[in-house]
Design a protein around this motif. Sequence first.
Motif: not given
Length: 497
Positions: A135, A285, A289, A131
């Motif tokens: 991001q 993004s 997060g 992830n």
Amino acid sequence: MVNQSKKMLVAGMLLTGMLANYTGRAQVQSTSQTQSQPQKTTWTLQECVEYGLEHNLLLKQSGLNRELAFINAKQARNNVLPTVGASTSYSFNSGLNNDPTTGVLVNSNTRTNNIQVNANVPVFNGFQLRNSIKQTYLNYQASLSDLEKTQNDVLLNIVSQYLEIILSDELLAAAKLQLASSKDQAARTQKLFQAGSVAENNVFEINSQIATDEVSIINAQNRRDIAAVNLMQLLDLQNLPDFKVVKPDIKDPDEDVITFNADNVFDVAQQRMPEIKAADLRAQSALVGVKVSQGALLPQLSLGGNFNTAHFNLLKDRVVDQGPEVTTLATVGFVNGDPNLPVTTAITRRQPVVEDYTYFTQLQDNRGIGLFLNLSIPIFNGFSARNGVLRSKINHKNAVLNTEITRNQLRQTIQQSYADAVAAQKRFIAMKKQLESFQLTFRNAEIRFNNGVLNSTDYNVARNNFTRAQLDLIQAKYEYTFRLKVLDFYQGKKITF
């Protein structure tokens, strides 16, 4: 004392030479920077835009931010790779120490050199690495949009200051014409006064008008100089005292028809403006997060290994071969205690072959390898992980709100530009009619004043009304032009004249 003085003299000469060399380099560098910029003084709009997009300092700074975002995205991908590190230590001990050869405590001086290599690779960390890659890539894409947004801002600022220079040139030209007209009128008034046709007060008032016109020229010139400085700063140009721009052929607003409305412009702009793209990418993004922070609640598993070896100074020799068997007779007793009658037995033993135990041979023999799995299970950490999830969710909500704010700001800018363009066009049409009326009024007043049937106060009122109408018409023309170019830009059209 003499030697010391000579040393100080030599040191002073060296220091002076170094300073001169440094100053010379600085002057050469400054001269090269000045020579590297174009020396032309007359610029077209296209030349200003191309040069500004290449040399503007804000654009260079935004480009550096883009490079940082790229490095961050690259590092996020590299974080899935193993980490490898090496270490070494050297220790010296004196006194009672453990003999590594026998494990017995001995009183001696020991020197030990340890070498270790460690490696670790993440196996599972709650999908945080995966992830994080998503991001940082979204952040990098947003930085590209930020750079494009900066380019657009610089472009519009260049167009604005370019038109401001042209507007200032026209206002300056109009002010000079007014001054010339006032001086001509002052000469005529002086003759009329000498002929007794007008009072001396008329001479004073027209001279006062000349001073007012001179102030108007100073203000117009200052406005023009400020616009030129602003444009040169946008282009990162220096030391161009005679900076000029090419005046394009700009048609009057009453010759143009606005065939679109603000909503049409906004529908196109929100699909292509980089600030909208950047805001949307940062909202995505922030959503990723949230997943990154949620990964801190899951167990983490890693695989590692290590390699180690060491050298000990007490290990000086080593056995390389057991050697041949050697039989010897050993006395085990005596017959009746008579030393002349010994009792012997044969003892067979090997004579080992030894050699020096060198440094690198020890490192090779003392090697050790280890593998391990490390499982970390979060149980309680003061709610820091859960609060991190809450913070990331709030950041996501804030990013979503920022997308709406950015769209509203874009809509407001477009609506304001559209309203200003329409108002400037209507104002130009009305002022054009007003100028025609004021021009006729002024001509009539000028004739009457020259014939001595109109006082100077009424003449100056008619003249000032005519002058103000001229200036207002010029300003309305260029305000309309700039607002219309802004709207064209938001629709994806190239800014040309």
